[in-house]
Design an enzyme around this catalytic site. Structure first.
Site, PDB file in Angstrom:
ATOM      1  N   ASP A   1      11.109 -40.526   3.522  1.00  0.00           N
ATOM      2  CA  ASP A   1      10.412 -39.805   2.487  1.00  0.00           C
ATOM      3  C   ASP A   1      10.842 -38.217   2.831  1.00  0.00           C
ATOM      4  O   ASP A   1      10.607 -37.864   3.794  1.00  0.00           O
ATOM      5  CB  ASP A   1       9.121 -40.296   2.328  1.00  0.00           C
ATOM      6  CG  ASP A   1       7.926 -39.957   3.192  1.00  0.00           C
ATOM      7  OD1 ASP A   1       7.783 -38.742   3.585  1.00  0.00           O
ATOM      8  OD2 ASP A   1       7.631 -40.468   4.002  1.00  0.00           O
TER       9      ASP A   1
ATOM     10  N   CYS B   1       3.509   1.699   2.807  1.00  0.00           N
ATOM     11  CA  CYS B   1       4.664   0.777   2.389  1.00  0.00           C
ATOM     12  C   CYS B   1       5.688   1.819   1.649  1.00  0.00           C
ATOM     13  O   CYS B   1       6.893   1.845   1.726  1.00  0.00           O
ATOM     14  CB  CYS B   1       4.290  -0.256   1.694  1.00  0.00           C
ATOM     15  SG  CYS B   1       3.483  -1.481   2.457  1.00  0.00           S
TER      16      CYS B   1
ATOM     17  N   CYS C   1      43.890 -22.389 -12.683  1.00  0.00           N
ATOM     18  CA  CYS C   1      44.261 -22.956 -11.211  1.00  0.00           C
ATOM     19  C   CYS C   1      43.465 -22.074 -10.242  1.00  0.00           C
ATOM     20  O   CYS C   1      42.656 -21.316 -10.742  1.00  0.00           O
ATOM     21  CB  CYS C   1      45.704 -22.621 -11.053  1.00  0.00           C
ATOM     22  SG  CYS C   1      46.096 -20.917 -11.031  1.00  0.00           S
TER      23      CYS C   1
ATOM     24  N   CYS D   1       0.885  -1.133  -0.136  1.00  0.00           N
ATOM     25  CA  CYS D   1       0.027   0.063  -0.052  1.00  0.00           C
ATOM     26  C   CYS D   1       0.600   1.349   0.118  1.00  0.00           C
ATOM     27  O   CYS D   1       2.186   1.087  -0.062  1.00  0.00           O
ATOM     28  CB  CYS D   1      -1.043  -0.167   1.392  1.00  0.00           C
ATOM     29  SG  CYS D   1      -0.068   0.009   2.710  1.00  0.00           S
TER      30      CYS D   1
ATOM     31  N   ASP E   1       9.189 -36.860   6.533  1.00  0.00           N
ATOM     32  CA  ASP E   1      10.383 -36.916   7.685  1.00  0.00           C
ATOM     33  C   ASP E   1      11.142 -35.707   7.307  1.00  0.00           C
ATOM     34  O   ASP E   1      12.263 -35.790   7.721  1.00  0.00           O
ATOM     35  CB  ASP E   1      11.074 -38.352   7.154  1.00  0.00           C
ATOM     36  CG  ASP E   1      10.518 -39.428   7.217  1.00  0.00           C
ATOM     37  OD1 ASP E   1       9.715 -39.524   8.240  1.00  0.00           O
ATOM     38  OD2 ASP E   1      10.418 -40.337   6.521  1.00  0.00           O
TER      39      ASP E   1
ATOM     40  N   ASP F   1      13.939 -44.566   8.371  1.00  0.00           N
ATOM     41  CA  ASP F   1      12.461 -44.645   8.574  1.00  0.00           C
ATOM     42  C   ASP F   1      11.906 -45.823   8.095  1.00  0.00           C
ATOM     43  O   ASP F   1      12.033 -46.459   7.424  1.00  0.00           O
ATOM     44  CB  ASP F   1      11.915 -43.405   7.807  1.00  0.00           C
ATOM     45  CG  ASP F   1      10.391 -43.436   8.180  1.00  0.00           C
ATOM     46  OD1 ASP F   1       9.806 -43.469   9.473  1.00  0.00           O
ATOM     47  OD2 ASP F   1       9.440 -43.330   7.249  1.00  0.00           O
TER      48      ASP F   1
END
Lengths: 75, 856
Positions: free
Chosen positions: B721, B20, B85, B17, B725, B523
């Site tokens: 998975d 901002c 290098c 807005c 997890d 798991d």
């Protein structure tokens, strides 16, 4: 363009530092070789030139990058 | 304010807005040196004038971020040519980091790329290219996919051609120079060599075009770098070649000058040194590209043409032009152009190039197909679901490229050494010169001494010539290239090889960490087992078994838990009518509760029954018997009274036992994490050969269990998975997401295993270990070479053996040390995962029932 100007300024400022260092090292070598032992003049001059070249190669990047860093920090 | 002001249009994210806008404007105006701030909400940009001497773009960025918005960085990859290098890497990184507006910079020597984040508007890609050019390299913006591959290949071929041409000139003339130099020692062959070739000035004339032709690149590149305060390998070469040539020239033109006279005209040193260095460059250009062959292979898979059906007509278009929902036709033998779902037809598709799966996969309607794979037998039509950069192939290429561009922690030491190497070697060359000049020559010089592998006597050489020779040899023999290449070349080959096998490492750090893993946690459900449980036993404590199953199924009817689905499936298969429960509540990690026909049904594990004070004690022996067989037992109560037991079991994946055996062989402790009760979990652990069981762990507590193991000083990998997890995968030192299929970009974890084959966990560990072994070998030999070579070049052994290394031999040794690192790395291409023969035990066990999940 601006960046190039900064680069030029750094290059000339660093040259004012590393050139005397290199010449100083060469002079030191020349004096040492003149005072110690009996070296032929060519060896003394040649040796001084080699020392000057190596010192230049060593000091040039060190001085230039230090100046760049300093300038960045100041900014 | 300074004289030179700059304008910038800064992208700002997060503004919604006008308030901002005023926040951002205010924050920027507060900065000294900033004026004319205008923030545009519709374009999301802040335009302003600023004084670069007073304020940096990063200050502007911080000011915007300080008031709660962000300046989104853009990313670009540059192809950088001319890096040889690790010190080149440091130079390019340094040059780019100096630019205002550039954030993270990551330069990859092997790939010849610089990847950087920058603030658009603050710095242009042109400025980046100029910065790279200023330190002696050339840069161009990297294009995507096949274009990038073509360009990279073209650049590499040009470099091979250029160095090949240089080698031809330097090598052929260098041979003539050598023949001329050793004319007196040619014996009977002298008859076929014109005597004038042995004249010093002729040798000098022949050497000059080598030094100023093929050798010119070293002088120009090193000077360009020196001007900007950087040193690289070119400088070592330039000083070495320049000194050898200069002294030889002086001794030819002024033999009485005192530099050793005609006896010290080492033109052949300058000529052969140049030739050998160029030989090294040429070999490197030939071999280095091969370490990134895997990514090129992947890029080559990108199909160029697609056959689509638009408005009922078949059209042949570029694969890049295929849009989502396009109907695509694929015939036998053709590449599948994009990802999609088969609508009609049947075929077998070779997916080995992406998944490593050796056998063709059968495809029918509703099956997914992956772009870049090959249709083998039948024709089919499919609907495009992912195109362009969203295809599985594009995602895999991006992932592998990112991994190859990243740096492993072990590389930091190598980078530091290589970065300081050149200056250190020049300093050492000066010390060597001073030592031999003032002390060594008088003490140790023997006129009968000679070069290693050369009959050439050093007799006439003077103090200066001798000291200079050793000083130059130190410069030439040292090889930071080998140190710098050791890690990135192996990482590149390792990540590429892994990708070929369907294992995607997300970065070099993931490889290094994986190689250190000592404990691996699986798991259970969906990882060690198929995750497709079925009901095996129903025990009624009151009423009939069917009634118990029906009540359990009514309670689980709305559950999405695999166990609940198994119960519902079992009830349906018995033809039971399942009415809706009046209310349903899931109790995570425990079970469910439901109200049906005014009665409270509770279905879950022991813990749930204990908490709800349902007394199952008289029936526990029945439950324990089922659990001892590795089954998961669910308890069911009706209005607080025990009603029955339902046992569910899952099946082991066919390669679980084999994978665990192989992990043991690699010396790893294997653990299993599950929500099952301890007895059930231990039963399956026994079957698979698991060392440590982490049972009765709620899904949200899995990460905690990982932390506990890490607290014992273990390096832990977690395999699961990538969705359920995710916290545990993120917590582990290495997270491996298994069976993710091809939507690799969305996966959590450091390693993505494309196939649903648990043996790929072993492959990931083996590749990581092989890669790190290669890194260590490379670093070891690079350091050993330099540690032995430099003292040898400095004449450390001269007082004892009266032999020194000639600069050209030093150059040859240097060239081969660098190439040997790449060649050693290329051995990784022969890596084959040590898969066991399909073991009898595995096939015997694979039909065995194992417990179903309970809350995991």
């Amino acid at each position: 363009m601006e960046h190039e100007d900064v680069e030029k300024a750094i290059a000339s400022k660093s040259a004012r530092i590393y050139l005397p260092i290199s010449l100083g090292a060469a002079l030191l070598f020349f004096l040492a070789s003149s005072l110690v032992g009996e070296f032929p003049p060519v060896a003394r001059f040649g040796g001084s030139a080699w020392v000057a070249l190596l010192t230049l190669i060593i000091s040039m990047p060190v001085v230039t990058s230090r100046l760049k860093k300093g300038m960045r920090e100041k900014a | 304010m300074g004289d030179s002001l700059a304008n910038i249009s800064l992208p700002v994210q997060g503004m919604t807005c006008t308030s901002c806008v005023s926040h951002v404007e205010g924050a920027l105006r507060e900065l000294a040196g900033v004026s004319d701030v205008v923030v545009n909400l519709s374009t999301n940009k802040a335009s302003l004038t600023y004084d670069p001497a007073l304020v940096k773009v990063t200050d502007l960025q911080r000011a915007v971020e300080g008031v709660g918005y962000s300046v989104p960085p853009a990313e670009v990859t540059l192809d950088v040519q001319g890096m040889t290098c690790a010190s080149c890497v440091a130079h390019v990184e340094g040059a780019l980091n100096e630019l205002d507006g550039v954030g993270e910079v990551s330069v990859n020597l092997g790939l010849g790329t610089a990847r950087l984040k920058y603030i658009p508007g603050a710095v242009t890609i042109g400025a980046m290219k100029r910065a790279v050019q200023n330190v002696g390299y050339t840069a161009s913006e990297r294009r995507a996919g096949a274009d990038a591959m073509d360009r990279e290949r073209q650049a590499r071929e040009e470099e091979i051609k250029r160095q090949g041409r240089n080698l031809l000139i330097a090598g052929s003339i260098g041979m003539i120079v050598m023949i001329g130099t050793f004319y007196d020692m040619l014996g009977p062959f002298r008859a076929i060599v014109p005597p004038f070739l042995s004249f010093k000035w002729v040798i000098g004339l022949l050497t000059t075009p080598i030094v100023f032709g093929p050798g010119r690149q070293f002088f120009t590149n090193s000077w360009r770098g020196l001007k900007h305060g950087v040193t690289d390998m070119n400088l070592l070469y330039a000083t070495g070649i320049g000194a050898a040539y200069g002294i030889a020239l002086i001794n030819t033109l002024f033999p009485d000058a005192g530099f050793g006279g005609e006896g010290a005209t080492f033109f052949e040193s300058a000529a052969l040194l140049t030739a050998f260095i160029i030989l090294g460059r040429w070999l490197e250009a030939l071999t280095r590209g091969r370490t990134s062959e895997a990514i090129r292979k992947l890029m080559k898979l990108q199909p160029k043409i697609a056959r689509v059906i638009r408005n009922g007509n078949e059209e042949e278009i570029s694969a890049e032009e295929v849009e989502i929902d396009d109907l695509v036709l694929v015939r036998p033998g053709e590449s599948i152009p994009v990802d999609g779902v088969i609508l009609e037809g049947y075929s077998a598709v070779d997916e080995s190039m992406l998944t490593g799966e050796s056998l063709p996969v059968e495809k029918k309607a509703q099956d997914q197909v992956i772009g870049g794979t090959i249709n083998k037998t039948g024709a089919f039509k499919f609907k495009a679901t992912r195109v362009g950069k969203d295809t599985a192939l594009a995602q895999i290429i991006k992932l592998v490229e990112d991994a190859q561009a990243s740096k492993a922690p072990i590389q930091k030491l190598a980078d530091w050494v290589a970065g300081h190497f050149i200056l250190g070697v020049h300093l050492l060359a000066m010390l060597v010169f001073v030592f031999w000049f003032f002390f060594g020559f008088q003490q140790f010089f023997d006129p009968d001494s000679s070069f290693i592998l050369s009959p050439y006597k050093l007799g006439e050489i003077g103090v200066f010539g001798f000291s200079l020779l050793l000083s130059v040899t130190v410069l030439v023999i040292s090889c930071p290239c080998a140190v710098g290449l050791a890690t990135p070349s192996a990482m590149m080959a390792g990540t590429g090889k892994a990708a070929e096998l369907g294992v995607l490492f997300k970065g070099a750090e993931a490889i290094e960490n994986t190689s250190k893993i000592r404990t691996i946690i699986f798991d259970k459900t969906g990882t060690l087992t198929k995750g497709e449980p079925s009901v095996t036993d129903t025990i009624a404590l009151s009423g009939s078994e069917l009634e118990v199953l029906r009540l359990a199924a009514i309670a689980e009817k709305n559950s999405e838990h695999p166990l609940g689905e198994a119960i519902v499936r079992a009830a349906a298969s018995q033809g039971l009518q399942l009415e809706d429960a009046a209310s349903f509540d899931s109790i995570p990690g425990h079970g469910v509760e439901a109200i049906y026909a005014g009665r409270e049904i509770l279905l879950g594990n022991r813990k749930l029954m204990r908490e709800r004070q349902v007394d199952f004690k008289p029936f526990l022996h029945q439950a324990e018997r089922l659990e001892a067989d590795g089954k998961t037992v669910m308890f069911i109560s009706l209005d607080g009274q025990p009603a029955g037991l339902v046992a569910v079991a899952d099946t082991l994946k066919e390669h679980s036992i084999e994978a665990v055996k192989r992990l043991h062989r690699l010396g790893l402790e294997v653990a299993m994490i599950t929500g099952d009760n301890r007895r059930t979990a231990e039963a399956i652990a026994r079957m698979v050969g698991i060392d440590r069981v982490l049972a009765e762990v709620l899904p949200q507590d899995k990460a905690e269990e990982v932390i506990k193991l890490q607290a014992q000083g273990k390096k832990v990998a977690m395999v699961g998975d990538g969705v359920n997890d995710a916290p545990a995968l993120a917590q582990a030192d290495v997270g491996m997401a298994i069976g993710s299929g091809t939507d690799v970009a969305k996966e959590t974890g450091d390693i993505i295993l494309i196939k649903d084959d648990i043996r790929d966990v072993v492959v990931a560990l083996e590749v990581a270990r092989a890669t790190m072994r290669k890194v260590r070998q490379n670093l070891f030999w690079a350091f050993v070479y330099n540690t032995l070579g430099i003292p040898l070049g400095a004449g450390l052994f001269y007082p004892f053996i009266s032999l020194i290394i000639s600069p050209e031999l030093a150059g040859l040794m240097m060239a081969f040390s660098s190439v040997s690192v790449t060649l050693n790395t290329l051995l990784l291409k022969r890596f084959k995962p040590g898969r066991l023969e399909a073991s009898i035990a595995s096939s015997a066990q694979k039909r065995k029932f194992v417990p179903a999940p309970a809350g995991d």
